[in-house]
Design a protein around this motif. Structure first.
Motif, PDB file in Angstrom:
ATOM      1  N   ALA A 134      14.425  -8.670  -3.402  1.00  0.00           N
ATOM      2  CA  ALA A 134      14.200  -7.531  -4.202  1.00  0.00           C
ATOM      3  C   ALA A 134      13.479  -8.836  -5.551  1.00  0.00           C
ATOM      4  CB  ALA A 134      15.588  -7.379  -5.624  1.00  0.00           C
ATOM      5  N   SER A 135      13.562 -10.527  -5.627  1.00  0.00           N
ATOM      6  CA  SER A 135      13.072 -11.255  -5.977  1.00  0.00           C
ATOM      7  C   SER A 135      11.350 -11.364  -5.471  1.00  0.00           C
ATOM      8  CB  SER A 135      14.256 -12.558  -5.965  1.00  0.00           C
ATOM      9  OG  SER A 135      13.607 -13.593  -6.379  1.00  0.00           O
ATOM     10  N   GLU A 136      11.968 -11.569  -4.556  1.00  0.00           N
ATOM     11  CA  GLU A 136      10.648 -12.237  -3.925  1.00  0.00           C
ATOM     12  C   GLU A 136       9.271 -10.807  -3.788  1.00  0.00           C
ATOM     13  OE1 GLU A 136      10.084 -13.002   0.203  1.00  0.00           O
ATOM     14  OE2 GLU A 136       7.952 -13.303   0.037  1.00  0.00           O
TER      15      GLU A 136
ATOM     16  N   TYR B  29       2.752 -10.266  -6.255  1.00  0.00           N
ATOM     17  CA  TYR B  29       1.762  -9.708  -6.295  1.00  0.00           C
ATOM     18  C   TYR B  29       0.758 -10.498  -5.466  1.00  0.00           C
ATOM     19  CZ  TYR B  29       4.066  -9.896 -10.495  1.00  0.00           C
ATOM     20  OH  TYR B  29       4.678  -9.348 -11.748  1.00  0.00           O
ATOM     21  N   ARG B  30       0.927 -11.245  -4.499  1.00  0.00           N
ATOM     22  CA  ARG B  30       0.034 -12.092  -3.058  1.00  0.00           C
ATOM     23  C   ARG B  30       0.466 -10.845  -2.801  1.00  0.00           C
ATOM     24  NH1 ARG B  30      -3.425 -16.079  -1.828  1.00  0.00           N
ATOM     25  NH2 ARG B  30      -3.790 -17.354  -4.287  1.00  0.00           N
TER      26      ARG B  30
ATOM     27  N   LEU C  19      -2.735  -8.341  -1.270  1.00  0.00           N
ATOM     28  CA  LEU C  19      -2.808  -8.835   0.753  1.00  0.00           C
ATOM     29  C   LEU C  19      -2.865  -6.893   1.035  1.00  0.00           C
ATOM     30  CD1 LEU C  19      -1.068 -11.689   1.231  1.00  0.00           C
ATOM     31  CD2 LEU C  19      -3.618 -11.484   2.252  1.00  0.00           C
ATOM     32  N   ALA C  20      -1.803  -7.118   1.312  1.00  0.00           N
ATOM     33  CA  ALA C  20      -1.191  -5.449   1.362  1.00  0.00           C
ATOM     34  C   ALA C  20      -2.711  -4.421   1.255  1.00  0.00           C
ATOM     35  CB  ALA C  20       0.048  -5.307   1.107  1.00  0.00           C
ATOM     36  N   ASN C  21      -3.125  -4.502  -0.088  1.00  0.00           N
ATOM     37  CA  ASN C  21      -4.206  -4.162  -0.546  1.00  0.00           C
ATOM     38  C   ASN C  21      -5.202  -3.496   0.031  1.00  0.00           C
ATOM     39  OD1 ASN C  21      -3.057  -1.269  -2.622  1.00  0.00           O
ATOM     40  ND2 ASN C  21      -1.658  -2.802  -3.489  1.00  0.00           N
TER      41      ASN C  21
ATOM     42  N   VAL D 205       6.442  -0.404   3.592  1.00  0.00           N
ATOM     43  CA  VAL D 205       5.814  -1.722   4.850  1.00  0.00           C
ATOM     44  C   VAL D 205       6.085  -2.819   3.774  1.00  0.00           C
ATOM     45  CG1 VAL D 205       3.810  -3.248   5.378  1.00  0.00           C
ATOM     46  CG2 VAL D 205       4.285  -0.452   5.778  1.00  0.00           C
ATOM     47  N   LEU D 206       5.833  -3.093   2.709  1.00  0.00           N
ATOM     48  CA  LEU D 206       6.175  -4.440   1.454  1.00  0.00           C
ATOM     49  C   LEU D 206       6.878  -4.040   1.412  1.00  0.00           C
ATOM     50  CD1 LEU D 206       2.845  -3.717  -0.237  1.00  0.00           C
ATOM     51  CD2 LEU D 206       3.650  -6.258   0.486  1.00  0.00           C
ATOM     52  N   ASP D 207       8.379  -3.062   1.246  1.00  0.00           N
ATOM     53  CA  ASP D 207       9.665  -2.705   1.842  1.00  0.00           C
ATOM     54  C   ASP D 207      10.264  -4.076   2.736  1.00  0.00           C
ATOM     55  OD1 ASP D 207       9.878  -3.123  -1.769  1.00  0.00           O
ATOM     56  OD2 ASP D 207      10.324  -0.370  -1.289  1.00  0.00           O
ATOM     57  N   PHE D 208       9.821  -3.870   3.751  1.00  0.00           N
ATOM     58  CA  PHE D 208      10.326  -3.545   5.237  1.00  0.00           C
ATOM     59  C   PHE D 208       9.806  -5.562   5.595  1.00  0.00           C
ATOM     60  CE2 PHE D 208       9.486  -3.537   9.920  1.00  0.00           C
ATOM     61  CZ  PHE D 208      10.629  -3.713   9.677  1.00  0.00           C
TER      62      PHE D 208
END
Ligand code: GLN
Length: 310
Positions: free
Chosen positions: A162-164, A169-170, A174-176, A191-194
């Motif tokens: 959760a902290s990360e 933002y980076r 990247l994912a977007n 995907v980012l949560d994972f």
């Protein structure tokens, strides 16, 4: 002769540890993930695990759990490779990037195909692949890691994830960006949560070294079951050697000379095929995001034991 050599592997750990611990520590604890900034910079531990139970040795804070961060990308790559085999390389390349782990720069030039599975861009694509193949990727990933280590106490650290996530933002960028090239197919937030959960896995040096032994054993786990084929294991070792330390992969090969993987939690794991896996933890990082003491320790270890692959 072999026995003597192996004895020297385990007995070399403590003198090297004392030598490095006595030196002035340089580097900085990762603070872009607020939870990681709280870790004591003085932590320092290592564990060597020889193949087939032929010896092991622990020193320092080797039994204390830490955030393995990008080291977990070896596990996610292994699971995706097991499930997809060569088709995997349609979505991510196997070339060293020569750029920092969170760099965006090559993605535009290379149409959203990440250079390798260990930079963040590549690891996020691997998380997308696993999200498309598995009903509950986070659960399946943890099962895979627990099975490799033979240890059901291994967990994600939800607070670190959760902290990360809060400051990520980076990785969001990247994912977007990758999504804009069509190389992310599933829900971006999931995907980012994972991805953040994956990076939050906690292990101690003993667990980390033991869980990586499949890469020293040609892809077989401690029960003799095939996790990866010998060819797949060889290739993951090759990617660790060429890409495991981002823009310091050359330096690690030059100084240590083993396949390895680092994480911004300060851990480094290295593998000597057919012989051993070794894990080191010290949270003080150099400017490339790799553990200063970890690198120094492993350089000394492969020099003293003459066990670099080169
Ligand atoms: N979770 C970290 C990130 O995405 C992992 C980086 C690392 O360990 N090198 O930035």
């Amino acid at each position: 002769m072999m026995y003597l050599r192996r004895m020297s592997y385990t007995s070399s750990l403590l003198p090297i540890y004392n030598q490095i611990a006595a030196q002035q520590a340089s580097g900085k604890v990762a603070d872009y993930i607020p939870e990681l900034a709280k870790i004591s910079p003085d932590k320092f531990g290592a564990h060597l695990e020889m193949l087939n139970g032929s010896g092991s040795q622990s020193v320092g804070d080797s039994h204390e759990k830490f955030s393995i961060q990008s080291i977990a990308k070896v596990f996610s790559l292994s699971l995706a490779y097991q499930l997809l085999d060569g088709k995997l390389w349609e979505r991510v390349d196997v070339e060293p990037s020569g750029t920092p782990f969170n760099s965006l720069i090559q993605l535009e030039l290379e149409n959203g195909l990440p250079r390798n599975p260990f930079i963040n861009a590549g690891a996020i694509v691997i998380c997308d692949i696993l999200s498309g193949l598995l009903d509950n990727p986070a659960e399946a990933m943890l099962r895979f890691i627990r099975d490799l280590s033979g240890n059901d106490s291994i967990c994600y650290n939800i607070r670190v994830a959760a902290s990360e996530r809060g400051e990520g933002y980076r990785n969001l960028a990247l994912a977007n960006f990758i999504r804009s090239y069509g190389n992310i197919e599933n829900d971006l937030d999931q995907v980012l949560d994972f991805y953040f959960l994956l990076c939050s896995v906690e292990m101690n040096c003993v667990e980390l070294a033991q869980s990586m032994l499949y890469l020293a054993r040609g892809g077989k786990n401690h029960l003799g079951q095939t996790i990866l084929t010998p060819s797949q294991a060889k290739r993951i070792n090759a990617i660790m050697l060429t890409c495991g330390f981002y823009d310091e992969a050359g330096e690690f090969a030059y100084r240590v000379g083993l396949p390895g993987k680092s994480g911004v939690g300060g851990g480094i794991v290295a593998v000597k095929p057919e012989e051993y896996a070794i894990a080191v933890w010290s949270p003080l990082l150099n400017e490339k995001g790799n553990s200063c003491r970890g690198m120094a320790f492993l350089e000394e270890f492969t020099s003293v034991t003459k066990s670099s692959i080169f």
